[in-house]
Design a protein around this motif. Sequence first.
Motif, PDB file in Angstrom:
ATOM      1  N   SER A 128     -32.924 -11.575  48.106  1.00 29.16           N
ATOM      2  CA  SER A 128     -32.550 -12.770  47.840  1.00 29.16           C
ATOM      3  C   SER A 128     -31.312 -13.334  47.469  1.00 29.16           C
ATOM      4  O   SER A 128     -30.771 -12.142  46.231  1.00 29.16           O
ATOM      5  N   GLY A 129     -30.690 -14.335  47.303  1.00 27.24           N
ATOM      6  CA  GLY A 129     -30.130 -14.158  46.733  1.00 27.24           C
ATOM      7  C   GLY A 129     -29.316 -14.990  44.975  1.00 27.24           C
ATOM      8  O   GLY A 129     -28.596 -14.865  44.254  1.00 27.24           O
ATOM      9  N   GLY A 130     -30.557 -14.871  44.802  1.00 25.00           N
ATOM     10  CA  GLY A 130     -31.365 -15.537  43.080  1.00 25.00           C
ATOM     11  C   GLY A 130     -31.017 -16.343  43.139  1.00 25.00           C
ATOM     12  O   GLY A 130     -30.783 -17.192  43.777  1.00 25.00           O
ATOM     13  N   LEU A 131     -30.839 -17.059  42.010  1.00 23.50           N
ATOM     14  CA  LEU A 131     -30.359 -18.645  41.396  1.00 23.50           C
ATOM     15  C   LEU A 131     -29.609 -18.679  41.365  1.00 23.50           C
ATOM     16  O   LEU A 131     -29.136 -20.753  41.810  1.00 23.50           O
ATOM     17  N   VAL A 132     -28.362 -18.282  40.919  1.00 19.55           N
ATOM     18  CA  VAL A 132     -26.806 -18.650  40.731  1.00 19.55           C
ATOM     19  C   VAL A 132     -26.425 -19.684  42.219  1.00 19.55           C
ATOM     20  O   VAL A 132     -26.526 -21.043  41.913  1.00 19.55           O
ATOM     21  N   PRO A 133     -26.427 -18.852  43.875  1.00 15.73           N
ATOM     22  CA  PRO A 133     -26.033 -19.594  44.298  1.00 15.73           C
ATOM     23  C   PRO A 133     -26.894 -20.843  44.982  1.00 15.73           C
ATOM     24  O   PRO A 133     -25.975 -21.725  44.960  1.00 15.73           O
ATOM     25  N   PHE A 134     -28.046 -20.468  44.546  1.00 17.33           N
ATOM     26  CA  PHE A 134     -28.740 -21.143  45.492  1.00 17.33           C
ATOM     27  C   PHE A 134     -28.651 -22.941  44.362  1.00 17.33           C
ATOM     28  O   PHE A 134     -28.591 -24.269  45.700  1.00 17.33           O
ATOM     29  N   TYR A 135     -28.606 -22.482  43.783  1.00 19.81           N
ATOM     30  CA  TYR A 135     -28.947 -24.048  42.396  1.00 19.81           C
ATOM     31  C   TYR A 135     -27.137 -25.080  42.817  1.00 19.81           C
ATOM     32  O   TYR A 135     -27.084 -26.047  43.219  1.00 19.81           O
ATOM     33  N   LEU A 136     -25.945 -23.924  43.524  1.00 19.38           N
ATOM     34  CA  LEU A 136     -24.653 -24.715  43.350  1.00 19.38           C
ATOM     35  C   LEU A 136     -24.490 -24.692  44.906  1.00 19.38           C
ATOM     36  O   LEU A 136     -23.997 -26.035  45.339  1.00 19.38           O
ATOM     37  N   LEU A 137     -25.255 -24.182  46.045  1.00 15.68           N
ATOM     38  CA  LEU A 137     -25.726 -24.446  47.574  1.00 15.68           C
ATOM     39  C   LEU A 137     -25.961 -25.698  47.159  1.00 15.68           C
ATOM     40  O   LEU A 137     -25.830 -27.337  47.433  1.00 15.68           O
ATOM     41  N   TYR A 138     -27.554 -25.920  46.239  1.00 14.84           N
ATOM     42  CA  TYR A 138     -28.004 -28.008  46.255  1.00 14.84           C
ATOM     43  C   TYR A 138     -26.862 -28.482  45.437  1.00 14.84           C
ATOM     44  O   TYR A 138     -27.235 -30.008  46.073  1.00 14.84           O
ATOM     45  N   ASN A 140     -23.873 -28.815  44.812  1.00 17.10           N
ATOM     46  CA  ASN A 140     -21.817 -28.857  44.712  1.00 17.10           C
ATOM     47  C   ASN A 140     -22.050 -29.010  46.808  1.00 17.10           C
ATOM     48  O   ASN A 140     -21.322 -30.062  46.611  1.00 17.10           O
ATOM     49  N   TYR A 141     -22.825 -28.175  47.445  1.00 19.53           N
ATOM     50  CA  TYR A 141     -22.511 -28.747  48.875  1.00 19.53           C
ATOM     51  C   TYR A 141     -24.044 -29.440  49.761  1.00 19.53           C
ATOM     52  O   TYR A 141     -22.946 -30.021  50.513  1.00 19.53           O
ATOM     53  N   PRO A 154     -37.079 -26.457  48.547  1.00 20.25           N
ATOM     54  CA  PRO A 154     -37.569 -25.057  48.378  1.00 20.25           C
ATOM     55  C   PRO A 154     -38.334 -24.860  48.533  1.00 20.25           C
ATOM     56  O   PRO A 154     -38.934 -23.691  49.104  1.00 20.25           O
ATOM     57  N   LEU A 224     -33.997 -27.541  37.317  1.00 18.75           N
ATOM     58  CA  LEU A 224     -32.861 -27.368  38.032  1.00 18.75           C
ATOM     59  C   LEU A 224     -32.174 -28.606  38.801  1.00 18.75           C
ATOM     60  O   LEU A 224     -31.329 -28.965  37.918  1.00 18.75           O
TER      61      LEU A 224
END
Lengths: 304, 302
Positions: A128-138, A140-141, A154, A224
């Motif tokens: 799993s990519g973990g929390l940080v990239p998941f959060y930034l994706l949701y 910022n992108y 999710p 989040l």
Amino acid sequence: MNTASNSNSYLKGSKGAQMILHIFFIAFSLACILPVLLIVAISLTNEKALTLQGYKFWPDKIDLSAYQYLFNHSETLAKAYGVSLTVTITGTLLAVLLIALYAYPLYRKDFPFKKAFNFYLLITMLFSGGLVPFYLLYVNYLNLKDSLIALILPGLSNAFYIFIARTFFQQTVPEEMIESGKLDGASEWRIFFQLVLPISLPVLATIALFTTLMYWNDWFNSMLFINNTDLYSLQYVMIQMIRQAEFFKNQLAGSGVALLVQESVPTESLRMAMVIVSIGPILFIYPFFQKYFTKGLTIGAIKG
Amino acid sequence: MLRNIVKYRVLLLMLLPTSIVFFINCYIPMFGLFIAFKNINYVDGIMGSPWAGFDNFRFLFATSDALRVTANTVAYNVVFIISGLILSVSLAIAINEVTSKLASRVYQTVMIMPNFLSMVVVSFIVYAFLHPEYGFLVKHILPLFGYSSVNAYMHPNAWPYILWLTKMWHSIGIGSVIYLAAITGISEELYEAAVMDGASKWQQITRITLPLLTPIMVILTILNLGGIFRSDFGLFYHVTLDSGALRSTTDVIDTYVYRGLIQLNDLGMSSAANFYQSVIGFFLVIGANSLARKLNRDTALF
């Protein structure tokens, strides 16, 4: 439970042994249930009595003022209920549909890309990519801050349930049925919706129950992604209430509801009443759980 | 290949929506792990930010934080896994011995109830016992032992025990029902034969039930070991009320990453911790699975 226990005919356990078992399990059951009853008791106790005597398991006299307050100022509560219900119902329906749609081709013996799609799922279980990239994706992108989609999306990717559904299809949907459906000229969609899904209700119900519970109890995604108070779910309102006792009062003041200056807010009992109100629906679906739960557990085997 | 795609286009279409969801939720974040090597600033955006090499990791491991949260995470998980296993299996064996069907069903119903409560609700329950002024324990029980007014949320040393108890309360019942399902699957003829040979109850448990449960116990435990870098976030965040005084004993990798991301806005630090958690977690799962394969080919995950 369907599978209560082995009907151990060999077990002519002595009366004494059974007695000890019962005493133990009654004690254990009480340990499971009493903490919840403490919350119930606090929610039914007069605020003054709480500040004088602290929390007790038995209110001296039943006082419903916390619940009255909740329903008199039900705006916050109603909104939160609405959010929780919307997310739970939409999320569950979508999740079950998506799971069944993915599991069905994996079950089809003649489908040539089975391995690849199995592998696609397996990777997500391992890594799993973990929390940080998941959060930034949701944030910022996808720009999903303060949207219900951020609370639903999710929960829609659960590889484990797909494997469970696929295993169930393998065990209960006869291939001849698919064949005869094709001979009758039914389309793939028709075969799926009119033949496969109806006989797969047990596994779909099991998955639906698990998913319902997951969405209803979810607070993490609110923490989040949600700042807008209109989108607070029940769980998130509770988090706010344990952090700031005056949450309800501030909410009402903020929403322009005139508060009488003298009106005292039963803060302590109100918090606990909120917890009880949020547990309500779980108790409602509990009997269904009883029916499908162990069935769901025993469908477990997940070989790729 | 192409012919197959055309031939099975409907099935492929069925797979499409779920595949997209998994791509968004799982695959893009995996590729996003590289941000741990970037010095993120929002002006340049994630792609445009300058590369930082291993700077973020240097900062992370220069503090004592990394060691502390890793040690906490692993220690809690090991204790939870071992005690959870022992207690769940014992309970399952015990409940299987209850002869009354009705009683057995009632006990099971009550035992799995705690697991249906969210960790937020559980945090209220713990709070009802430990509230510094009104808590049931604090107000009514501790005074019997000569303690007056204790604020548990200021005493880090008590929390490993509190969290252990909370976790067990929340998960043992459901765990035992899972093992009970496995026990129910054991053929009764085995027990009948054992009784014919004059085996005692205890012998039946140690010679039949436990050996036959061993594969599933081993597999579940190994899989849990694979997740040893991940924690039950709610347990460590909500039940402790995120109290700063308790960090030394209750901070785990998950809460550390969350705080860095949401509360402190320290992206470098949290993305480095996140990377470290994900990558080591991956090797742990792979290792755990190959161990499972060695023990029993049929029960490995892949």
